[in-house]
Scaffold this motif. Structure first.
Motif, PDB file in Angstrom:
ATOM      1  N   ARG A  74       0.835  -1.170  -0.069  1.00  0.00           N
ATOM      2  CA  ARG A  74       0.015   0.143   0.104  1.00  0.00           C
ATOM      3  C   ARG A  74       0.865   1.232  -0.029  1.00  0.00           C
ATOM      4  NH1 ARG A  74      -3.998  -0.039   4.848  1.00  0.00           N
ATOM      5  NH2 ARG A  74      -4.573   1.930   3.902  1.00  0.00           N
ATOM      6  N   ILE A  75       1.996   1.200   0.754  1.00  0.00           N
ATOM      7  CA  ILE A  75       2.717   2.216   0.876  1.00  0.00           C
ATOM      8  C   ILE A  75       3.470   2.515  -0.632  1.00  0.00           C
ATOM      9  CG2 ILE A  75       5.085   3.219   1.738  1.00  0.00           C
ATOM     10  CD1 ILE A  75       4.360   1.603   4.463  1.00  0.00           C
ATOM     11  N   ARG A  76       3.953   1.590  -1.114  1.00  0.00           N
ATOM     12  CA  ARG A  76       4.382   1.695  -2.527  1.00  0.00           C
ATOM     13  C   ARG A  76       3.766   2.157  -3.619  1.00  0.00           C
ATOM     14  NH1 ARG A  76       8.719  -1.154  -4.278  1.00  0.00           N
ATOM     15  NH2 ARG A  76       8.616  -2.888  -2.443  1.00  0.00           N
ATOM     16  N   ALA A  77       2.111   1.871  -3.401  1.00  0.00           N
ATOM     17  CA  ALA A  77       1.328   2.451  -4.533  1.00  0.00           C
ATOM     18  C   ALA A  77       0.996   3.865  -3.818  1.00  0.00           C
ATOM     19  CB  ALA A  77      -0.144   1.497  -4.068  1.00  0.00           C
ATOM     20  N   LEU A  78       0.879   4.344  -2.711  1.00  0.00           N
ATOM     21  CA  LEU A  78       0.697   5.798  -2.480  1.00  0.00           C
ATOM     22  C   LEU A  78       1.916   6.771  -3.091  1.00  0.00           C
ATOM     23  CD1 LEU A  78      -0.586   5.039   1.211  1.00  0.00           C
ATOM     24  CD2 LEU A  78      -2.073   6.281  -0.776  1.00  0.00           C
ATOM     25  N   LEU A  79       3.108   5.995  -2.828  1.00  0.00           N
ATOM     26  CA  LEU A  79       4.337   6.795  -3.096  1.00  0.00           C
ATOM     27  C   LEU A  79       4.346   7.095  -4.733  1.00  0.00           C
ATOM     28  CD1 LEU A  79       7.007   5.723  -0.654  1.00  0.00           C
ATOM     29  CD2 LEU A  79       5.807   7.779  -0.842  1.00  0.00           C
ATOM     30  N   ALA A  80       4.157   5.859  -5.284  1.00  0.00           N
ATOM     31  CA  ALA A  80       4.139   5.945  -6.797  1.00  0.00           C
ATOM     32  C   ALA A  80       3.094   6.875  -7.430  1.00  0.00           C
ATOM     33  CB  ALA A  80       3.739   4.660  -7.548  1.00  0.00           C
ATOM     34  N   LYS A  81       1.928   7.064  -6.866  1.00  0.00           N
ATOM     35  CA  LYS A  81       0.984   8.160  -7.124  1.00  0.00           C
ATOM     36  C   LYS A  81       1.324   9.434  -6.897  1.00  0.00           C
ATOM     37  CE  LYS A  81      -3.297   5.367  -6.394  1.00  0.00           C
ATOM     38  NZ  LYS A  81      -4.471   5.144  -5.835  1.00  0.00           N
ATOM     39  N   ALA A  82       2.157   9.612  -5.717  1.00  0.00           N
ATOM     40  CA  ALA A  82       2.711  10.985  -5.312  1.00  0.00           C
ATOM     41  C   ALA A  82       3.535  11.513  -6.522  1.00  0.00           C
ATOM     42  CB  ALA A  82       3.416  10.757  -4.089  1.00  0.00           C
ATOM     43  N   GLU A  83       4.567  10.435  -6.937  1.00  0.00           N
ATOM     44  CA  GLU A  83       5.606  10.789  -7.751  1.00  0.00           C
ATOM     45  C   GLU A  83       4.948  11.139  -9.158  1.00  0.00           C
ATOM     46  OE1 GLU A  83       7.957   7.648  -7.910  1.00  0.00           O
ATOM     47  OE2 GLU A  83       8.189   7.335  -5.880  1.00  0.00           O
ATOM     48  N   ALA A  84       3.909  10.627  -9.632  1.00  0.00           N
ATOM     49  CA  ALA A  84       3.197  10.653 -10.769  1.00  0.00           C
ATOM     50  C   ALA A  84       2.384  11.878 -10.870  1.00  0.00           C
ATOM     51  CB  ALA A  84       2.218   9.463 -11.126  1.00  0.00           C
ATOM     52  N   THR A  85       1.570  12.369 -10.032  1.00  0.00           N
ATOM     53  CA  THR A  85       0.815  13.577  -9.965  1.00  0.00           C
ATOM     54  C   THR A  85       1.428  14.841 -10.371  1.00  0.00           C
ATOM     55  OG1 THR A  85      -0.971  14.618  -8.948  1.00  0.00           O
ATOM     56  CG2 THR A  85       0.762  14.059  -7.572  1.00  0.00           C
ATOM     57  N   THR A  86       0.892  15.686 -10.858  1.00  0.00           N
ATOM     58  CA  THR A  86       1.357  17.184 -11.422  1.00  0.00           C
ATOM     59  C   THR A  86       0.677  18.084 -10.254  1.00  0.00           C
ATOM     60  OG1 THR A  86      -0.385  17.507 -12.811  1.00  0.00           O
ATOM     61  CG2 THR A  86       1.695  16.491 -13.656  1.00  0.00           C
ATOM     62  N   PHE A  87      -0.227  17.599  -9.290  1.00  0.00           N
ATOM     63  CA  PHE A  87      -0.654  18.758  -8.416  1.00  0.00           C
ATOM     64  C   PHE A  87      -0.077  18.636  -7.129  1.00  0.00           C
ATOM     65  CE2 PHE A  87      -3.802  17.182 -11.597  1.00  0.00           C
ATOM     66  CZ  PHE A  87      -4.213  18.625 -11.970  1.00  0.00           C
ATOM     67  N   PRO A  88       0.633  19.603  -6.521  1.00  0.00           N
ATOM     68  CA  PRO A  88       1.393  19.564  -5.312  1.00  0.00           C
ATOM     69  C   PRO A  88       0.702  19.191  -3.902  1.00  0.00           C
ATOM     70  CG  PRO A  88       2.156  21.359  -6.673  1.00  0.00           C
ATOM     71  CD  PRO A  88       0.731  20.817  -7.206  1.00  0.00           C
ATOM     72  N   GLU A  89      -0.707  19.552  -4.015  1.00  0.00           N
ATOM     73  CA  GLU A  89      -1.562  19.312  -3.065  1.00  0.00           C
ATOM     74  C   GLU A  89      -1.804  17.640  -2.887  1.00  0.00           C
ATOM     75  OE1 GLU A  89      -2.259  21.592  -5.217  1.00  0.00           O
ATOM     76  OE2 GLU A  89      -1.881  23.448  -4.228  1.00  0.00           O
ATOM     77  N   GLU A  90      -2.027  17.295  -3.966  1.00  0.00           N
ATOM     78  CA  GLU A  90      -2.303  15.820  -4.000  1.00  0.00           C
ATOM     79  C   GLU A  90      -1.143  14.925  -3.490  1.00  0.00           C
ATOM     80  OE1 GLU A  90      -4.044  12.201  -7.019  1.00  0.00           O
ATOM     81  OE2 GLU A  90      -3.419  14.172  -7.841  1.00  0.00           O
ATOM     82  N   ALA A  91      -0.110  15.331  -4.265  1.00  0.00           N
ATOM     83  CA  ALA A  91       1.168  14.591  -3.643  1.00  0.00           C
ATOM     84  C   ALA A  91       1.639  14.735  -2.249  1.00  0.00           C
ATOM     85  CB  ALA A  91       2.655  15.265  -4.649  1.00  0.00           C
ATOM     86  N   GLU A  92       1.321  15.874  -1.528  1.00  0.00           N
ATOM     87  CA  GLU A  92       1.486  16.265  -0.262  1.00  0.00           C
ATOM     88  C   GLU A  92       0.664  15.237   0.435  1.00  0.00           C
ATOM     89  OE1 GLU A  92       0.279  19.761   2.632  1.00  0.00           O
ATOM     90  OE2 GLU A  92       1.371  20.342   0.896  1.00  0.00           O
ATOM     91  N   ALA A  93      -0.600  15.050   0.123  1.00  0.00           N
ATOM     92  CA  ALA A  93      -1.610  14.181   0.833  1.00  0.00           C
ATOM     93  C   ALA A  93      -1.006  12.704   0.873  1.00  0.00           C
ATOM     94  CB  ALA A  93      -3.003  14.449   0.327  1.00  0.00           C
TER      95      ALA A  93
END
Length: 415
Positions: free
Chosen positions: A184-203
């Motif tokens: 689950r952690i791996r999936a969350l971090l992969a999404k954080a790296e891929a998004t172009t929205f800083p607020e989403e990456a932060e969350a």
């Protein structure tokens, strides 16, 4: 005597011409640094296709020796990537795929390394020659030269501190694969790296770090309650150029915040991270993600600086990454109290684990030095890196100030 590996009349093991060719090529090329010896060895191999089988076997033997000296597949490929060519990297991966089926079982972390490298197990029969890829080496001489350069590097790999069992050694505890929490952690971090929205990456990063903290506390308490024989281990994480010192500081910061210790070997391009298994996995995941996010933020900051007419330099990038690492470390440390305060019974358990980790580091690296980060002189780079560290906004865990490791310092293995 029959051709090939027959028996002589006195019962000795016969040697074929291919073995003699490889011996002469190795004697000329592997034990000298000049190009003349390399050319001589390559000429011998190029003229004798019958030597290709023995040449492949010798390469596999060199890898087996590297494992005994403490190296792992990812380490070897990383070193080849640093020193040689892409074609020789592909040849190394091919040899690893041929060599690893010799061993059963493989250490737990090896399967993941082999998958990441694309090293498909391919058991080679004694008569299988070492293949040549025409796209990499259209003629036998260039191919033989590349093989000998690779073998010379493998032969000269120094002994390093082992970070796990050797391939083929029985495992001391069952290994059931990656825990669901880490997936689950791996999936969350992969999404954080891929998004172009800083607020989403932060969350996403905040949620990933929270899961890491809970997972570590749960593992520590479970081991204490069941009196499990859980002891510190180690793994190696590549720290690649450029700006490797700043990257090593970032890894040191992440390791310390996750109850681990990192010892950097700048000459060999990796840090050895010492800690308990669940924490080691968290450190590798979080460091990789933070490095990706930090590099992306640095690229954006450089583009903005250029758009404003200011030229950015290597010093800007070094200062950016140093400030980023420092700020991320501050935030990880600040959130430590928030997580551990919710589970007060974990404090003595975690403290005992940190003592065990420190003892394991001392046993693995009896001599270390502190390396101070240099070249951090660009104020704009520092300010931009600090802002990038703020934007990560991790709500995780860490521990108090690092004893003996102020901002911009890390432990360097003295080999």
């Amino acid at each position: 005597m029959t051709a090939g590996h027959g028996r002589t009349a006195d019962g000795g093991h016969g040697r074929d011409a291919g073995e003699d060719t490889v011996d002469r090529a190795f004697a000329a090329a592997l034990y000298s640094d000049d190009d003349t010896g390399l050319d001589t060895g390559a000429s011998l191999l190029a003229a004798d296709p019958d030597a290709d089988t023995e040449l492949g076997r010798r390469g596999e033997d060199l890898l087996t020796t590297a494992w005994r000296r403490g190296w792992q597949p990812a380490d070897v490929v990383r070193m080849v990537r640093r020193e040689l060519t892409d074609a020789q990297e592909r040849l190394t991966i091919l040899l690893i795929g041929r060599e690893t089926p010799r061993h059963d079982p493989l250490p737990p972390r090896w399967d993941g390394q082999l998958r990441a490298l694309g090293a498909r197990p391919a058991a080679s029969a004694p008569g299988d020659p070492l293949p040549r890829a025409p796209r990499d080496h259209p003629d036998r001489f260039s191919w033989a030269t590349a093989v000998l350069e690779l073998y010379r590097l493998l032969l000269r790999l120094p002994a390093v501190e082992p970070v796990g069992p050797l391939p083929g050694e029985p495992l001391t505890m069952p290994f059931a694969g990656e825990p669901r929490t880490l997936a689950r952690i791996r999936a969350l971090l992969a999404k954080a790296e891929a998004t172009t929205f800083p607020e989403e990456a932060e969350a996403l990063s905040a949620k990933a770090q929270e899961l890491m903290a809970r997972h570590s506390v749960d593992e520590a308490l479970l081991a204490a309650r069941t009196h499990a024989k859980d002891v510190p281990g180690a793994c190696r994480i590549g720290v690649d150029a450029p700006y490797e010192t700043a990257k090593a500081v970032l890894l040191d910061t992440v390791a310390t915040a996750n109850h681990c210790r990192a010892v950097w070997n700048g000459d060999l391009g990796f840090s050895t991270v010492v800690g308990f298994a669940s924490d080691l996995d968290a450190v590798e995941l979080l460091y990789t993600s933070l490095l990706v996010q930090g590099t992306t933020a640095m690229t954006r900051a450089e583009a903005a600086q250029r758009a404003a007419g200011r030229k950015r330099t290597k010093t800007f990038r070094q200062s950016f990454l140093a400030a980023y690492a420092h700020r991320v470390g501050d935030r990880l440390t600040a959130t430590a109290r928030e997580v551990t305060s919710t589970v007060p019974e974990s404090l003595p358990v975690l403290a005992a684990r940190e003592v065990a980790v420190a003892g394991h580091v001392d046993s693995m690296f009896p001599r270390t030095t502190s390396t101070r980060l240099r070249g951090v002189t660009d104020a704009a780079g520092w300010d931009e890196g600090t802002r990038a560290g703020d934007s990560v906004s991790l709500r995780g865990r860490g521990r108090g100030d690092r004893a003996g490791h102020g901002p911009g310092r890390l432990t360097d293995g003295d080999d």
